[in-house]
Write a protein that holds these residues in place. Structure first.
Motif: not given
Ligand code: ADP
Length: 450
Positions: A262, A265-266
């Motif tokens: 995550c 991805r951010k």
């Protein structure tokens, strides 16, 4: 054709003028002069032996006269070259025999041109009465023009003819010389329109055509430079659009992987967002530049408060100033100006963000409005790295960034100052720079008061 026409017209005028002069002045003078001569000859004839008269008249004829002696009615004796036209009314002869003086020269037909002077006619003579041994006689005379003017006549005709022929030749020659460079210029214009900018006119003249050729060469050079600038601009713009696109493509590929955390991805999304913003900024600036180039500013001039605009900008970038620990001081008296509000906002914003971007950590910025009779000055002084002479010359060029590699971390397109200077130009002002390697730079916008 025009010069030859002018020459012909002047000849006609000159002929008319000399004819007028002959009719008004020369003709009466000539008549008076010849009357005097005739009277003197007559007086002498009256004083000599009558048998000597023919001999005497022969002598007079030999020195350049044509004479007709009328010893009595119905008898005419001629001396000297014969008259072409021997017609003389009987009445005229009788009048002279009766004591009148005949002024044939003065009354020779008015309409005849200056050529009347040369008319070898008996009517073109002076007639004087003579009294010899109680008898009335008459003497008619005329200077022998042929004898006096024969050679001169030819000489003048030749001079006239040669003048006309030579003038026409010289006119043709000078026209050729005049037209040649014009033909070369016409050819060069054609070449220019086909995109050939390196033109060698080889016209070395100091006259108007020389000046025209000089301006033409300067224009061709400027057009060449403009053409180069255009290509360079397209190249730079494409490159600057391509770079964020390539980065975005790479990160999109990374994002398509399944095994991403995550956090990763951010991070990638944040980079994508940054690159998109960069691209959006660039296209906005390009559009703005294009509209300024077209001299088509997006908004019409209005009156507004410059100090209010500057305060707004300083407030807007407070967060960036805090982030970089930069201190701002300002002196902003209220100044109302008539101009393009939105475009000038752009100028202040660019100069102010440059003063932040190219400043050192913990540096200072001073913003000032100075006003005099002629202009309003808006000054941005920073404590940044300063600019060399060469850099100062070049920073207004489109896409120019000092040390591209190092300024990669600093957001920018290299268009900001080009746009700012074009906007100030639009307001008939200019931007000046004062810079010091140790102290930093001062950018001053000079706006003339209307
Ligand atoms: P950019 O978008 O790169 O800031 P600009 O046209 O505004 O483009 O500026 C062109 C270049 O001039 C910048 O990249 C920077 O190297 C230099 N520059 C502009 N302002 C300053 C300043 N105040 N101090 C030092 N360098 C500057």
């Amino acid at each position: 054709m025009m010069t030859i026409g002018i020459m012909l017209l002047s000849s006609v005028f000159a002929f008319m003028f000399s004819n007028f002069y002959y009719q008004q002045k020369l003709k009466p003078e000539n008549d008076a002069k010849n009357t005097k001569i005739a009277l003197e000859i007559a007086t002498y004839m009256e004083s000599i032996e009558p048998s000597m008269i023919p001999q005497y008249l022969e002598n007079i004829a030999a020195i350049g006269y044509q004479l007709m002696w009328v010893p009595h009615k119905n008898k005419r004796e001629f001396f000297g070259d014969p008259f072409r036209d021997k017609n003389l009314p009987q009445v005229t002869e009788e009048k002279v025999l009766n004591g009148e003086i005949y002024h044939g020269m003065l009354h020779f037909p008015q309409e005849t041109f200056v050529t009347g002077f040369f008319a070898n006619e008996l009517t073109n003579t002076i007639g004087v009465p003579i009294h010899i041994a109680g008898k009335n006689q008459a003497l008619f005379l005329q200077p022998n023009i042929k004898l006096l003017f024969h050679e001169m006549h030819y000489l003048f005709t030749w001079i006239l003819l040669l003048t006309v022929i030579l003038s026409i030749l010289f006119v043709l020659l000078s026209t050729k010389l005049l037209i040649q460079p014009i033909e070369r210029l016409t050819e060069a214009t054609k070449e220019l329109s086909e995109g050939k900018f390196s033109i060698n006119l080889a016209i070395e003249r100091k006259d108007e055509i020389g000046k025209l050729a000089q301006h033409f060469t300067t224009m061709a050079k400027k057009l060449e430079k403009l053409d180069e600038m255009k290509s360079e601009f397209i190249e730079n713009a494409s490159h600057d659009i391509q770079t964020p696109l390539a980065t975005m493509k790479g990160y999109i590929k990374l994002l398509q992987r399944n095994n991403l955390s995550c956090k990763e991805r951010k991070k990638y999304l944040a980079i994508l967002k940054r690159e998109m913003k960069r691209l959006s900024n660039l296209t906005k600036q390009l559009l703005l530049l294009a509209s300024i180039d077209r001299n088509d500013p997006p908004t019409i001039p209005q009156t507004f408060n410059i100090s209010k605009q500057l305060k707004e900008i300083i407030f807007h970038y407070q967060w960036l100033l805090n982030e970089r620990s930069i201190m701002v001081s300002y002196t902003l008296p209220e100044v109302i100006y008539e101009g393009n509000e939105a475009l000038l906002y752009n100028v202040w914003e660019n100069l102010f963000t440059n003063a932040i971007k190219y400043n050192k950590e913990g540096g200072t910025i001073d913003v000032k409005i100075l006003e005099n009779k002629k202009e309003i000055n808006v000054q941005f002084q920073d404590s940044g790295r300063g600019l060399s002479e060469e850099e100062q010359q070049r920073i207004f060029e489109r896409f120019y960034r000092i040390d591209r590699a190092r300024s990669k971390n600093v957001e920018g397109t290299g268009l900001g100052l080009a746009i700012a200077s074009a906007i100030v130009d639009l307001h008939k002002g200019f931007i000046s720079i004062k810079s010091d390697r140790k102290k930093g730079s001062t950018f001053t916008v000079h706006l003339p008061k209307l």
